[in-house]
Write a protein that holds these residues in place. Structure first.
Motif, PDB file in Angstrom:
ATOM      1  N   UNK A  36       9.508   8.347  -3.917  1.00 18.34           N
ATOM      2  CA  UNK A  36       8.762   9.570  -3.470  1.00 18.34           C
ATOM      3  C   UNK A  36       7.867   9.778  -4.560  1.00 18.34           C
ATOM      4  N   UNK A  37       8.016   9.757  -5.865  1.00 18.87           N
ATOM      5  CA  UNK A  37       7.155   9.420  -7.103  1.00 18.87           C
ATOM      6  C   UNK A  37       5.934   8.537  -6.954  1.00 18.87           C
ATOM      7  N   UNK A  86      11.355  -3.169  -7.851  1.00 17.50           N
ATOM      8  CA  UNK A  86      12.280  -4.042  -6.854  1.00 17.50           C
ATOM      9  C   UNK A  86      12.959  -3.041  -5.731  1.00 17.50           C
ATOM     10  N   UNK A  87      13.527  -2.127  -6.246  1.00 12.01           N
ATOM     11  CA  UNK A  87      14.392  -1.222  -5.253  1.00 12.01           C
ATOM     12  C   UNK A  87      13.409  -0.276  -4.389  1.00 12.01           C
ATOM     13  N   UNK A  88      12.450   0.230  -4.816  1.00 13.59           N
ATOM     14  CA  UNK A  88      11.388   0.648  -4.231  1.00 13.59           C
ATOM     15  C   UNK A  88      10.724  -0.093  -3.143  1.00 13.59           C
ATOM     16  N   UNK A  89      10.498  -1.393  -3.329  1.00 13.48           N
ATOM     17  CA  UNK A  89      10.115  -2.411  -2.401  1.00 13.48           C
ATOM     18  C   UNK A  89      10.806  -2.720  -1.241  1.00 13.48           C
ATOM     19  N   UNK A  91      16.431   5.520  -5.893  1.00 10.74           N
ATOM     20  CA  UNK A  91      15.395   4.566  -5.336  1.00 10.74           C
ATOM     21  C   UNK A  91      14.706   5.599  -4.447  1.00 10.74           C
ATOM     22  N   UNK A  92      15.311   6.492  -3.802  1.00 10.34           N
ATOM     23  CA  UNK A  92      14.519   7.280  -2.971  1.00 10.34           C
ATOM     24  C   UNK A  92      13.726   8.451  -3.877  1.00 10.34           C
ATOM     25  N   UNK A 107       0.920  -1.265  -0.142  1.00  9.68           N
ATOM     26  CA  UNK A 107      -0.087   0.052   0.078  1.00  9.68           C
ATOM     27  C   UNK A 107       0.874   1.227   0.018  1.00  9.68           C
ATOM     28  N   UNK A 108       0.274   2.260  -0.866  1.00  8.15           N
ATOM     29  CA  UNK A 108       1.168   3.787  -0.787  1.00  8.15           C
ATOM     30  C   UNK A 108       0.716   4.587   0.490  1.00  8.15           C
ATOM     31  N   UNK A 109       1.297   5.724   0.298  1.00  7.08           N
ATOM     32  CA  UNK A 109       0.663   6.731   1.382  1.00  7.08           C
ATOM     33  C   UNK A 109      -0.538   7.094   1.411  1.00  7.08           C
ATOM     34  N   UNK A 110      -1.241   6.844   0.108  1.00  2.80           N
ATOM     35  CA  UNK A 110      -2.473   7.067   0.110  1.00  2.80           C
ATOM     36  C   UNK A 110      -3.477   6.092   0.293  1.00  2.80           C
TER      37      UNK A 110
END
Length: 331
Positions: free
Chosen positions: A305-306, A225-228, A300-301, A213-216
């Motif tokens: 953020x996006x 994968x790097x965001x995960x 990755x950061x 789940x994202x921030x929303x």
């Protein structure tokens, strides 16, 4: 950085030169062990700098110096480094320390010897201080004389921290509600036991879905994968939901907290290693990227953020920027 095993070989050679070839083996081993204690801290800082992205060159300085009387005047620091954020080709010298006391203290003679060496070469002298899990990097000039020793407190070291402006460290925050969720289908009841009004069931289960789940609060199954992997660097709260057919096992971020990129590296390494293993910093000096999960943490950061996984990125500057850092960094 060369072969990490060479460090141990040099230590043994140095101790044998000091104690003599006829020295007791146990005494040699104890002396080598004492000298070796400082190396993992230097190695950890070196790996952190290499991974943060701005380091162009970093290597250890050989501290065998002659003539012997020079030791009364000069102290060779641990590392020499050059970062892409510097505004000249002049490298910096770094002395590495680890202390959990809230005040880092050097004797007057010790810091004078370090400064004499830096002045001889005309290079800035920096101190890298590991306080528990947090690294700080600051100019030696910020250490001030107390009664006898030169000291700097944790708060002052953080205020003058160059690890961001020089090496590329940032702080970040994962959005509240961001999480990873496992949906596990109950396939077969293996055993059931009731005692003191407490029901204990053992099930054979199959994971039929993994989602984020994202921030929303939106369900996501398409994250890079790097965001995960970034989600794994955060302190997540465990939650469970049970129904007749499934167990939903969730790990969700709360609204509090902030984390440094260099601390995230340690968490990533622990996540990638087998249980109870610790990062071997000396071996990591010899690999292209310290983490198998995230190669370029800055990219990755930005991607996180996006994707609304990371809610904030903080670029932290020192209170008194030094003259060897580019103007675009310190503004």
């Amino acid at each position: 950085m060369g072969d990490p095993d060479d460090d141990v070989a040099r230590l043994i050679q140095s101790v044998l030169a000091e104690l003599g070839w006829a020295a007791d083996a146990a005494k040699v081993a104890r002396r080598v062990q004492r000298l070796d204690i400082g190396l993992p801290v230097e190695d950890e800082f070196s790996v952190v700098c290499g991974w943060l992205g701005n380091c162009r060159l970093l290597h250890k300085l050989d501290q065998q110096q002659i003539p012997l009387q020079s030791r009364a005047t000069y102290q060779v620091p641990d590392l020499l480094a050059f970062f892409s954020t510097q505004n000249s080709q002049r490298p910096v010298l770094i002395e590495v320390k680890s202390s959990t006391k809230r005040t880092l203290s050097f004797t007057e003679a010790y810091i004078q010897r370090l400064e004499a060496y830096a002045d001889l070469l005309g290079f800035p002298l920096l101190i890298a201080w590991k306080f528990h899990s947090v690294w700080m990097l600051f100019e030696a000039r910020h250490m001030k004389k107390a009664v006898k020793n030169f000291n700097i407190r944790f708060g002052k070291a953080m205020a003058e921290n160059l690890l961001g402006a020089l090496a590329g460290d940032v702080a970040y925050k994962v959005g509240a509600g961001v999480g990873v969720h496992f949906s596990m289908r109950k396939q077969e009841l293996i055993s059931s036991h009731a005692e003191d009004s407490v029901q204990t069931d053992e099930w054979l289960m199959v994971v039929d879905e993994v989602s984020f789940t994202d921030g929303d609060g939106e369900k996501r199954t398409d994250l890079d994968g790097e965001v995960q992997a970034l989600v794994a660097t955060w302190d997540l709260e465990e939650k469970q939901e049970h129904n007749t057919t499934h167990v939903k096992w969730s790990f969700v971020a709360g609204s509090e907290g902030m984390q440094f990129a260099h601390v995230a590296l340690v968490r990533l390494l622990h996540w990638e290693l087998p249980s109870d293993d610790k990062p071997n910093w000396r071996k990591l000096l010899g690999v292209e990227s310290a983490s198998r999960s995230i190669d370029d943490f800055s990219s990755a950061l930005k991607a996180a953020l996006k994707e609304k996984i990371v809610s904030h990125i903080f670029h932290i500057l020192p209170q008194t920027p030094p003259d060897f850092i580019t103007d675009t960094i310190v503004r």
